[in-house]
Design a protein around this motif. Structure first.
Motif, PDB file in Angstrom:
ATOM      1  N   VAL A 199       0.813  -1.217   0.000  1.00  0.00           N
ATOM      2  CA  VAL A 199       0.000   0.000   0.000  1.00  0.00           C
ATOM      3  C   VAL A 199       0.847   1.267   0.000  1.00  0.00           C
ATOM      4  O   VAL A 199       0.367   2.347  -0.316  1.00  0.00           O
ATOM      5  CB  VAL A 199      -0.970   0.030   1.202  1.00  0.00           C
ATOM      6  N   TYR A 200       2.135   1.164   0.344  1.00  0.00           N
ATOM      7  CA  TYR A 200       2.945   2.380   0.425  1.00  0.00           C
ATOM      8  C   TYR A 200       4.421   2.018   0.369  1.00  0.00           C
ATOM      9  O   TYR A 200       4.866   1.073   1.021  1.00  0.00           O
ATOM     10  CB  TYR A 200       2.635   3.136   1.723  1.00  0.00           C
ATOM     11  N   GLU A 210       5.503  -1.097   2.659  1.00  0.00           N
ATOM     12  CA  GLU A 210       4.443  -1.388   3.621  1.00  0.00           C
ATOM     13  C   GLU A 210       3.266  -2.084   2.960  1.00  0.00           C
ATOM     14  O   GLU A 210       2.765  -1.641   1.926  1.00  0.00           O
ATOM     15  CB  GLU A 210       3.960  -0.081   4.261  1.00  0.00           C
ATOM     16  N   SER A 211       2.846  -3.183   3.558  1.00  0.00           N
ATOM     17  CA  SER A 211       1.644  -3.872   3.079  1.00  0.00           C
ATOM     18  C   SER A 211       0.522  -3.589   4.066  1.00  0.00           C
ATOM     19  O   SER A 211       0.714  -2.851   5.015  1.00  0.00           O
ATOM     20  CB  SER A 211       1.897  -5.374   2.973  1.00  0.00           C
ATOM     21  N   VAL A 212      -0.634  -4.181   3.835  1.00  0.00           N
ATOM     22  CA  VAL A 212      -1.775  -3.953   4.717  1.00  0.00           C
ATOM     23  C   VAL A 212      -1.388  -4.261   6.159  1.00  0.00           C
ATOM     24  O   VAL A 212      -1.738  -3.532   7.079  1.00  0.00           O
ATOM     25  CB  VAL A 212      -2.977  -4.802   4.272  1.00  0.00           C
ATOM     26  N   LYS A 213      -0.651  -5.344   6.347  1.00  0.00           N
ATOM     27  CA  LYS A 213      -0.397  -5.798   7.709  1.00  0.00           C
ATOM     28  C   LYS A 213       1.020  -5.588   8.225  1.00  0.00           C
ATOM     29  O   LYS A 213       1.259  -5.769   9.407  1.00  0.00           O
ATOM     30  CB  LYS A 213      -0.731  -7.294   7.823  1.00  0.00           C
ATOM     31  N   ALA A 214       1.973  -5.283   7.376  1.00  0.00           N
ATOM     32  CA  ALA A 214       3.360  -5.248   7.856  1.00  0.00           C
ATOM     33  C   ALA A 214       4.189  -4.218   7.108  1.00  0.00           C
ATOM     34  O   ALA A 214       3.841  -3.787   6.017  1.00  0.00           O
ATOM     35  CB  ALA A 214       3.993  -6.627   7.689  1.00  0.00           C
ATOM     36  N   VAL A 215       5.312  -3.841   7.719  1.00  0.00           N
ATOM     37  CA  VAL A 215       6.259  -2.941   7.062  1.00  0.00           C
ATOM     38  C   VAL A 215       7.570  -3.690   6.912  1.00  0.00           C
ATOM     39  O   VAL A 215       8.088  -4.232   7.886  1.00  0.00           O
ATOM     40  CB  VAL A 215       6.520  -1.679   7.921  1.00  0.00           C
ATOM     41  N   SER A 240      11.337   1.626   2.861  1.00  0.00           N
ATOM     42  CA  SER A 240      10.514   0.608   3.501  1.00  0.00           C
ATOM     43  C   SER A 240       9.302   0.365   2.626  1.00  0.00           C
ATOM     44  O   SER A 240       8.812   1.267   1.947  1.00  0.00           O
ATOM     45  CB  SER A 240      10.109   1.017   4.920  1.00  0.00           C
ATOM     46  N   SER A 300       4.760   5.890  -6.203  1.00  0.00           N
ATOM     47  CA  SER A 300       3.955   6.805  -5.382  1.00  0.00           C
ATOM     48  C   SER A 300       2.476   6.599  -5.649  1.00  0.00           C
ATOM     49  O   SER A 300       1.664   6.555  -4.734  1.00  0.00           O
ATOM     50  CB  SER A 300       4.300   8.261  -5.695  1.00  0.00           C
ATOM     51  N   ASP A 301       2.129   6.485  -6.935  1.00  0.00           N
ATOM     52  CA  ASP A 301       0.716   6.307  -7.291  1.00  0.00           C
ATOM     53  C   ASP A 301       0.322   4.845  -7.333  1.00  0.00           C
ATOM     54  O   ASP A 301      -0.837   4.515  -7.096  1.00  0.00           O
ATOM     55  CB  ASP A 301       0.433   6.922  -8.665  1.00  0.00           C
ATOM     56  N   ASP A 327       8.165   3.850   0.892  1.00  0.00           N
ATOM     57  CA  ASP A 327       8.928   5.005   1.363  1.00  0.00           C
ATOM     58  C   ASP A 327      10.126   5.177   0.433  1.00  0.00           C
ATOM     59  O   ASP A 327      11.032   4.353   0.460  1.00  0.00           O
ATOM     60  CB  ASP A 327       9.445   4.659   2.762  1.00  0.00           C
ATOM     61  N   LEU A 328      10.154   6.234  -0.414  1.00  0.00           N
ATOM     62  CA  LEU A 328      11.273   6.389  -1.349  1.00  0.00           C
ATOM     63  C   LEU A 328      12.352   7.285  -0.735  1.00  0.00           C
ATOM     64  O   LEU A 328      12.044   8.273  -0.073  1.00  0.00           O
ATOM     65  CB  LEU A 328      10.754   6.999  -2.657  1.00  0.00           C
TER      66      LEU A 328
END
Lengths: 127, 311
Positions: free
Chosen positions: A39-40, A60-65, A58, A84-85, A42-43
């Motif tokens: 879902v995200y 990040e998924s729904v449940k973990a980073v 990093s 980013s998108d 970190d660049l």
């Protein structure tokens, strides 16, 4: 740019694909599968310098980073803005279109510590 | 009722037959020991369901109160049901699926109503409630027949699917419901927890629940922090991430957060200083080394679908 051989770090979470001193870095397909839907991402900042093993990003998924560490030391020259998108690019194509950043290698001898694709594939088989 | 009211903040005496409500057990300082669901049954007892994770401390607390009640001459007892399990069936199709295994007319089992019912021949207590914000039921079933019940449910319809705690957590967060241990604990009173609605009017006036004086003092003082809902841009907020004002000062902390499957946004619950609780208040959340815009919003994030009786 044309990219050469892919090298895989022994921790088997990241890869670097080097061509002429510039390396493209991302996480392995194995790692994205373990994380789940991303879902995200970190660049890092361009021009930031990192040592081998230092956290550069990093994922990040729904449940973990998941921390992304550089497989070799370098200076960030570009980041994959598409993430980013569309962070799910990492799921769809972790070892190609889902690359995270490009670095200028500061110590190419560090590549000797990494596995090449054949060794990595053998490593995955043995797990 | 009196013994239970010495433990929780609900108007137990005022509960209609076979109905119930969400409530809280509080300490003598007004802190929340656990959240729970209480029902008044017509089967000769009051039914209390607490968090399994708090079982040991809840039981110790309840049994101590029971001893006190008995010593003062009350005719009351507590029966623990160790051989029962709880299965939640949630979603708009629950009634249709369950009706096939139940003789009673489930369209008359309204939100927070409870009944002893044979479900596919298994003696259960079925309560129209849950922790997902959706319509649904929680079924208390003898543990040795839980697998049988679940198999019957799965066989009843392709629409029935097993779901784990990951789904339960995103659903309850979307519904604005607290997770004990994350969003509320013994350091939070119902005032900070924005849970004063669980403290019945009669109980507030009587101040006859544990910690009542402190709770009512804080309620009137309008100071400190309050639990709020947030929508966060770009990155999910997670427990313990700092909440900042637009000047970058720390004004709170996230207690729960995750991407919301239903809204596609990153939603979160946390506590902020009372000056920042108006809907629409712009804030920021620190996500590891970066800071992202966030907005205080009303909860639930997804409208609830409780099967409330229309009078």
């Amino acid at each position: 740019a044309e990219y050469g051989k892919q090298w895989y770090q022994r921790r088997v979470r990241e890869w670097v694909n080097v061509s002429g001193g510039v390396g493209r870095v991302g996480i392995t397909d194995h790692a994205q599968a373990a994380l789940g839907d991303i879902v995200y991402v970190d660049l890092p900042d361009v021009d930031a310098e990192f040592d081998v093993g230092e956290e550069v990003s990093s994922v990040e998924s729904v449940k973990a980073v998941g921390d992304v560490a550089l497989p070799v030391s370098g200076i960030v020259k570009a980041v994959n803005d598409a993430l980013s998108d569309t962070p799910t690019l990492v799921n769809q194509s972790a070892e190609d279109g889902g690359w995270i950043c490009e670095i200028e290698l500061t110590d190419t001898s560090e590549l000797d510590d990494l596995m090449d694709k054949a060794a990595y594939d053998a490593f995955l088989e043995s797990e | 009722s009196d013994t239970l009211e010495s433990l929780i903040v609900a108007d137990v005496a005022g509960l209609a037959d076979n109905t119930g409500t969400l409530s809280l057990l509080t300490t003598d300082q007004g802190g929340i020991i656990d959240d729970c669901i209480v029902h008044r049954t017509t089967d000769g007892y009051l039914n209390l369901v607490c968090n399994a994770g708090c079982a040991d401390k809840d039981l110790a607390h309840i049994m101590a109160r029971l001893e006190a009640a008995k010593s003062s001459g009350m005719d009351v007892d507590v029966e623990i049901k160790p051989n029962h399990s709880l299965i939640a069936v949630q979603g708009p199709k629950t009634e249709g699926v369950l009706q096939g295994g139940v003789r009673d007319d489930l369209s008359k089992l309204f939100f927070n109503h409870t009944a002893l019912v044979d479900v596919w021949g298994i003696p259960c207590r079925v309560t129209r409630c849950g922790y997902t914000g959706e319509d649904g039921v929680e079924i208390s079933v003898p543990t040795d027949r839980t697998v049988e019940l679940v198999e019957k449910l799965m066989a009843a319809s392709d629409d029935v699917k097993l779901a784990g705690l990951g789904a339960r957590d995103s659903l309850r967060l979307e519904a604005g419901l607290c997770l004990y241990g994350n969003d509320i604990d013994e350091t939070t009173t119902p005032v900070e927890g924005t849970l004063m609605w669980t403290v019945a009017k009669r109980r507030r006036a009587a101040r006859d629940f544990p910690g009542a004086d402190e709770v009512m003092r804080r309620f009137k003082a309008k100071e400190g922090r309050r639990r709020v809902g947030l929508v966060v841009e770009k990155a999910p907020a997670r427990p313990h991430y700092p909440i900042l004002n637009l000047d970058g000062e720390v004004v709170g902390e996230v207690t729960s957060g995750s991407p919301s499957p239903c809204t596609g946004q990153n939603i979160a619950m946390g506590y902020v200083d009372i000056g920042y609780i108006k809907n629409g208040t712009p804030l920021q959340v620190q996500v590891r080394k970066k800071v992202f815009p966030a907005t205080k919003v009303a909860m639930p994030f997804v409208p609830t679908q409780y099967y409330v009786e229309r009078k």
